[in-house]
Design a protein around this motif. Structure first.
Motif, mmCIF file in Angstrom:
data_model
loop_
_atom_site.group_PDB
_atom_site.id
_atom_site.type_symbol
_atom_site.label_atom_id
_atom_site.label_comp_id
_atom_site.label_asym_id
_atom_site.label_seq_id
_atom_site.Cartn_x
_atom_site.Cartn_y
_atom_site.Cartn_z
ATOM 1 N N GLN A 1 47.837 7.798 -40.331
ATOM 2 C CA GLN A 1 47.060 6.571 -40.198
ATOM 3 C C GLN A 1 45.744 6.799 -40.905
ATOM 4 O O GLN A 1 45.239 7.920 -40.947
ATOM 5 C CB GLN A 1 46.792 6.245 -38.726
ATOM 6 N N ILE A 2 45.175 5.731 -41.415
ATOM 7 C CA ILE A 2 43.944 5.922 -42.173
ATOM 8 C C ILE A 2 42.706 5.735 -41.298
ATOM 9 O O ILE A 2 41.882 6.632 -41.206
ATOM 10 C CB ILE A 2 43.926 4.985 -43.389
ATOM 11 N N ASN A 3 42.583 4.623 -40.637
ATOM 12 C CA ASN A 3 41.374 4.388 -39.850
ATOM 13 C C ASN A 3 41.324 5.242 -38.590
ATOM 14 O O ASN A 3 40.263 5.698 -38.199
ATOM 15 C CB ASN A 3 41.232 2.909 -39.497
ATOM 16 N N GLY A 4 42.472 5.458 -37.968
ATOM 17 C CA GLY A 4 42.526 6.293 -36.777
ATOM 18 C C GLY A 4 42.527 7.774 -37.111
ATOM 19 O O GLY A 4 42.443 8.612 -36.231
ATOM 20 N N ARG A 5 42.664 8.098 -38.374
ATOM 21 C CA ARG A 5 42.667 9.469 -38.888
ATOM 22 C C ARG A 5 43.673 10.359 -38.173
ATOM 23 O O ARG A 5 43.331 11.417 -37.692
ATOM 24 C CB ARG A 5 41.263 10.041 -38.823
ATOM 25 N N SER A 6 44.882 9.920 -38.086
ATOM 26 C CA SER A 6 45.946 10.672 -37.442
ATOM 27 C C SER A 6 46.939 11.123 -38.507
ATOM 28 O O SER A 6 47.152 10.441 -39.502
ATOM 29 C CB SER A 6 46.647 9.794 -36.411
ATOM 30 N N ILE A 7 47.539 12.272 -38.293
ATOM 31 C CA ILE A 7 48.536 12.793 -39.227
ATOM 32 C C ILE A 7 49.612 13.523 -38.434
ATOM 33 O O ILE A 7 49.320 14.188 -37.445
ATOM 34 C CB ILE A 7 47.875 13.728 -40.271
#
Length: 76
Positions: free
Chosen positions: A34-40
Motif C-alpha cells: 500500500q502506498i499511503n498506509g506504507r504497508s508491504i
C-alpha cells in the motif's frame, strides 16, 4: 506445438525467477503493498517453495507431452 513450447519457456523463466528470489538475487519479492498506509507484504519461503514445486511438476508434465515416445512391440 508452439503453444506448448511457449508454456515450457514461461515455466522455465518462472522457475528461474523463484530460484533467484530464494537466493536473494532479486528485490521484487513483494506480494502486496500500500502506498499511503506504507504497508508491504513479501512472499514467504513456504509459498515460494510450493510455487517452485508446482512449476517443476507442470514443466515435467509439458516435457512429457512433447518428448518423442518409443513404442515397443512383440511379435508372436
Amino acid at each position: 506445438m508452439e503453444e506448448l513450447e511457449e508454456q515450457k519457456q514461461n515455466l522455465k523463466l518462472r522457475i528461474q525467477n523463484i530460484n533467484n528470489c530464494l537466493n536473494g538475487k532479486i528485490d521484487n519479492d513483494v506480494q502486496s503493498y500500500q502506498i499511503n498506509g506504507r504497508s508491504i507484504t513479501k512472499y514467504s519461503i513456504t509459498e515460494l517453495l510450493a510455487l517452485l514445486d508446482y512449476s517443476k511438476k507442470e514443466l515435467s508434465s509439458l516435457e512429457a507431452k512433447t518428448k518423442p515416445r518409443k513404442i515397443f512391440t512383440r511379435f508372436a
